[in-house]
Design a protein around this motif. Structure first.
Motif, mmCIF file in Angstrom:
data_model
loop_
_atom_site.group_PDB
_atom_site.id
_atom_site.type_symbol
_atom_site.label_atom_id
_atom_site.label_comp_id
_atom_site.label_asym_id
_atom_site.label_seq_id
_atom_site.Cartn_x
_atom_site.Cartn_y
_atom_site.Cartn_z
ATOM 1 N N GLN A 121 46.018 41.738 36.828
ATOM 2 C CA GLN A 121 45.835 40.424 36.223
ATOM 3 C C GLN A 121 44.489 39.823 36.614
ATOM 4 O OE1 GLN A 121 47.658 39.050 33.914
ATOM 5 N NE2 GLN A 121 46.363 37.222 33.823
ATOM 6 N N THR A 122 44.099 39.976 37.869
ATOM 7 C CA THR A 122 42.815 39.427 38.333
ATOM 8 C C THR A 122 41.654 40.130 37.655
ATOM 9 O OG1 THR A 122 43.852 39.006 40.480
ATOM 10 C CG2 THR A 122 41.460 38.864 40.378
ATOM 11 N N ARG A 123 41.788 41.407 37.449
ATOM 12 C CA ARG A 123 40.714 42.174 36.792
ATOM 13 C C ARG A 123 40.505 41.706 35.360
ATOM 14 N NH1 ARG A 123 36.627 44.146 35.884
ATOM 15 N NH2 ARG A 123 35.980 46.323 35.926
ATOM 16 N N LYS A 124 41.591 41.267 34.699
ATOM 17 C CA LYS A 124 41.478 40.805 33.312
ATOM 18 C C LYS A 124 40.836 39.423 33.217
ATOM 19 C CE LYS A 124 45.597 43.330 31.757
ATOM 20 N NZ LYS A 124 46.998 43.180 31.256
ATOM 21 N N THR A 125 41.137 38.556 34.185
ATOM 22 C CA THR A 125 40.709 37.158 34.099
ATOM 23 C C THR A 125 39.407 36.871 34.844
ATOM 24 O OG1 THR A 125 42.091 36.625 36.022
ATOM 25 C CG2 THR A 125 43.079 36.382 33.833
ATOM 26 N N SER A 126 38.977 37.758 35.722
ATOM 27 C CA SER A 126 37.790 37.499 36.537
ATOM 28 C C SER A 126 36.590 38.287 36.028
ATOM 29 C CB SER A 126 38.068 37.879 37.995
ATOM 30 O OG SER A 126 36.890 37.772 38.769
ATOM 31 N N VAL A 144 36.904 42.755 43.112
ATOM 32 C CA VAL A 144 38.285 42.272 43.031
ATOM 33 C C VAL A 144 39.075 42.792 44.229
ATOM 34 C CG1 VAL A 144 40.436 42.379 41.710
ATOM 35 C CG2 VAL A 144 38.265 42.013 40.527
ATOM 36 N N CYS A 145 38.859 44.044 44.590
ATOM 37 C CA CYS A 145 39.499 44.596 45.793
ATOM 38 C C CYS A 145 39.069 43.824 47.038
ATOM 39 C CB CYS A 145 39.154 46.073 45.953
ATOM 40 S SG CYS A 145 39.820 47.142 44.662
ATOM 41 N N ASN A 146 37.798 43.445 47.083
ATOM 42 C CA ASN A 146 37.306 42.660 48.217
ATOM 43 C C ASN A 146 37.938 41.279 48.247
ATOM 44 O OD1 ASN A 146 35.700 44.809 48.912
ATOM 45 N ND2 ASN A 146 33.805 43.929 48.117
ATOM 46 N N ALA A 147 38.184 40.681 47.065
ATOM 47 C CA ALA A 147 38.847 39.372 46.997
ATOM 48 C C ALA A 147 40.276 39.477 47.519
ATOM 49 C CB ALA A 147 38.824 38.850 45.564
ATOM 50 N N ILE A 148 40.971 40.540 47.149
ATOM 51 C CA ILE A 148 42.332 40.766 47.656
ATOM 52 C C ILE A 148 42.313 40.916 49.170
ATOM 53 C CG2 ILE A 148 44.264 42.404 47.655
ATOM 54 C CD1 ILE A 148 43.581 42.983 44.706
ATOM 55 N N PHE A 149 41.315 41.642 49.678
ATOM 56 C CA PHE A 149 41.178 41.811 51.124
ATOM 57 C C PHE A 149 40.961 40.461 51.814
ATOM 58 C CE2 PHE A 149 38.293 42.169 54.752
ATOM 59 C CZ PHE A 149 39.040 42.982 55.594
ATOM 60 N N SER A 150 40.128 39.598 51.223
ATOM 61 C CA SER A 150 39.850 38.283 51.830
ATOM 62 C C SER A 150 41.099 37.419 51.879
ATOM 63 C CB SER A 150 38.744 37.569 51.038
ATOM 64 O OG SER A 150 37.518 38.259 51.147
ATOM 65 N N VAL A 151 41.915 37.462 50.823
ATOM 66 C CA VAL A 151 43.161 36.690 50.809
ATOM 67 C C VAL A 151 44.110 37.206 51.890
ATOM 68 C CG1 VAL A 151 45.194 36.097 49.444
ATOM 69 C CG2 VAL A 151 42.940 36.071 48.379
ATOM 70 N N CYS A 152 44.234 38.515 51.999
ATOM 71 C CA CYS A 152 45.105 39.102 53.023
ATOM 72 C C CYS A 152 44.632 38.713 54.421
ATOM 73 C CB CYS A 152 45.142 40.617 52.880
ATOM 74 S SG CYS A 152 45.972 41.210 51.398
ATOM 75 N N LYS A 153 43.331 38.768 54.646
ATOM 76 C CA LYS A 153 42.784 38.430 55.957
ATOM 77 C C LYS A 153 43.039 36.974 56.301
ATOM 78 C CE LYS A 153 38.317 38.172 56.400
ATOM 79 N NZ LYS A 153 36.876 38.516 56.552
ATOM 80 N N ALA A 154 42.893 36.085 55.300
ATOM 81 C CA ALA A 154 43.129 34.662 55.533
ATOM 82 C C ALA A 154 44.589 34.390 55.883
ATOM 83 C CB ALA A 154 42.724 33.867 54.292
ATOM 84 N N TYR A 155 45.513 35.057 55.205
ATOM 85 C CA TYR A 155 46.932 34.815 55.477
ATOM 86 C C TYR A 155 47.389 35.482 56.769
ATOM 87 C CZ TYR A 155 48.269 32.138 51.408
ATOM 88 O OH TYR A 155 48.409 31.126 50.504
ATOM 89 N N LYS A 156 46.789 36.599 57.127
ATOM 90 C CA LYS A 156 47.150 37.221 58.400
ATOM 91 C C LYS A 156 46.728 36.347 59.571
ATOM 92 C CE LYS A 156 47.175 42.061 56.906
ATOM 93 N NZ LYS A 156 46.488 43.365 56.972
#
Length: 371
Positions: free
Chosen positions: A58-63, A70-82
């Protein structure tokens, strides 16, 4: 052998056109992160692979970002929540990505040749000149570049690059130096030395009072002054923590200690039961920053770091092991032991570590229950 990573901040020479490309990338990256956050909240998921399966398509379609960013954005979200992982019975907090955060780059989205760095942007690769000081250049020459973070501070662009330095051999000494952290006394070691505390506490109180006065004022001049002093307290505390951690490592080397024992203070903020004023002051206590500085400086010298549960370390006598009486900075026990309460606590930490066998401890964040 211990893997060692250091981070250096590299200044980028950016003109107006280059700055526009980096700002556009920043906006697109934060937009992608903010679109991934609801998915992480809904599924309580901050595992990188699992969140990738849930949010990537979904992110790949809208961004407008490329696949790797996009993979790096997912990594940043995971790092922030961890970093803010809630307990099972607590709601997942909303994390927002804005200009104060950084853009994550991996080896596929940047490259370095000489004094030039090539960065991914929405308009293609952007090549920029790097300006490193002698300190940054020295660390850069020692190891291998890994991931990086692009940040903008007061209109200037920096690339925070992680350098993996060759392994440092661990010392064979089993001598132990324990460190008790506190607010009034910043750090007390089991050898009897005390570092900082009172002065920095008063400075933090002054910063807090000044911020509260300016925030309640609400005028344009007060807002400008708030912006001017922004981060001043954090920079001051960081500077003091660097100095204290250096002195502790130097003391460990003088004592020929092969192990430094620290308190495992995880989730301490959620356990604080006090008034609003005291909670506010303790929440601004940068104990984890000091522990991190002690740990990476110790690793660079081949000294191991062990974390132990500090339960009852302030109330237990370090001589006989019985419960004593603590009144502010004074500890007294029926066995006749009388000493500074922080010194007594640090010696208890040392005793806890010795009782479970320090030769088995790991340099990573090893948690050991008190026995």
């Amino acid at each position: 052998m211990v893997p060692m990573k250091r981070t250096i901040s590299i200044f980028l020479e950016v003109n107006k056109s280059d700055g526009k490309q980096l700002s556009d990338l920043q906006d697109a990256f934060f937009g992608a992160c903010n679109s991934i956050v609801p998915v992480a909240m809904e599924h309580r998921c901050w595992n990188r692979i699992a969140l990738h399966n849930l949010a990537y398509s979904q992110t790949r379609k809208t961004s407008p970002l490329g696949s790797q960013m996009v993979c790096n954005a997912i990594f940043s979200v995971c790092k922030a929540y961890k970093a803010k992982a809630p307990c099972k019975d607590q709601p997942v907090p909303l994390i927002q990505f804005h200009k104060n955060r950084s853009v994550h780059f991996d080896k596929r989205t940047y490259s370095i040749r000489g004094n030039t760095i090539s960065l991914y942007t929405l308009e293609g690769r952007l090549r920029l000149s790097m300006r490193m000081g002698a300190f940054q250049a020295g660390i850069f020459s020692q190891g291998t570049p890994r991931e990086g973070e692009l940040v903008c501070r007061k209109g200037r662009w920096y690339f925070n690059l992680v350098i993996e330095i060759p392994d440092v051999p661990i010392g064979t000494s089993t001598n132990v130096l324990a460190v008790d952290l506190g607010e009034n006394v910043l750090a007390a070691t089991s050898s009897g030395k005390f570092y900082g505390g009172g002065k920095i506490r008063q400075e933090r109180i002054k910063f807090l009072v000044k911020r509260q006065r300016l925030q309640s004022n609400g005028t344009q001049s007060s807002k400008q002054l708030l912006k001017k002093i922004s981060g001043k307290e954090a920079r001051r505390v960081k500077h003091i923590n660097h100095n204290v951690s250096k002195k502790i490592i130097q003391e460990a080397r003088e004592q020929k200690a092969g192990i430094i024992v620290l308190e495992d203070l995880a989730h301490i903020r959620s356990r604080i039961q006090a008034g609003k004023k005291v909670r506010s002051r303790l929440h601004r206590w940068a104990f984890r920053q000091l522990q991190t500085m002690i740990q990476y400086k110790a690793m660079s010298r081949g000294i191991q770091v062990l974390y132990v549960n500090p339960a009852y370390s302030s109330q237990t006598c370090s001589v006989c092991g019985c419960l004593g009486v603590r009144r502010r900075h004074h500890f007294k026990c029926l066995c006749g032991n009388q000493q500074h309460s922080d010194l007594n606590a640090s010696r208890n930490l040392c005793r806890f570590a010795q009782s479970i066998g320090c030769t088995t401890c790991d340099v990573n964040r090893t948690k050991v229950a008190v026995r």
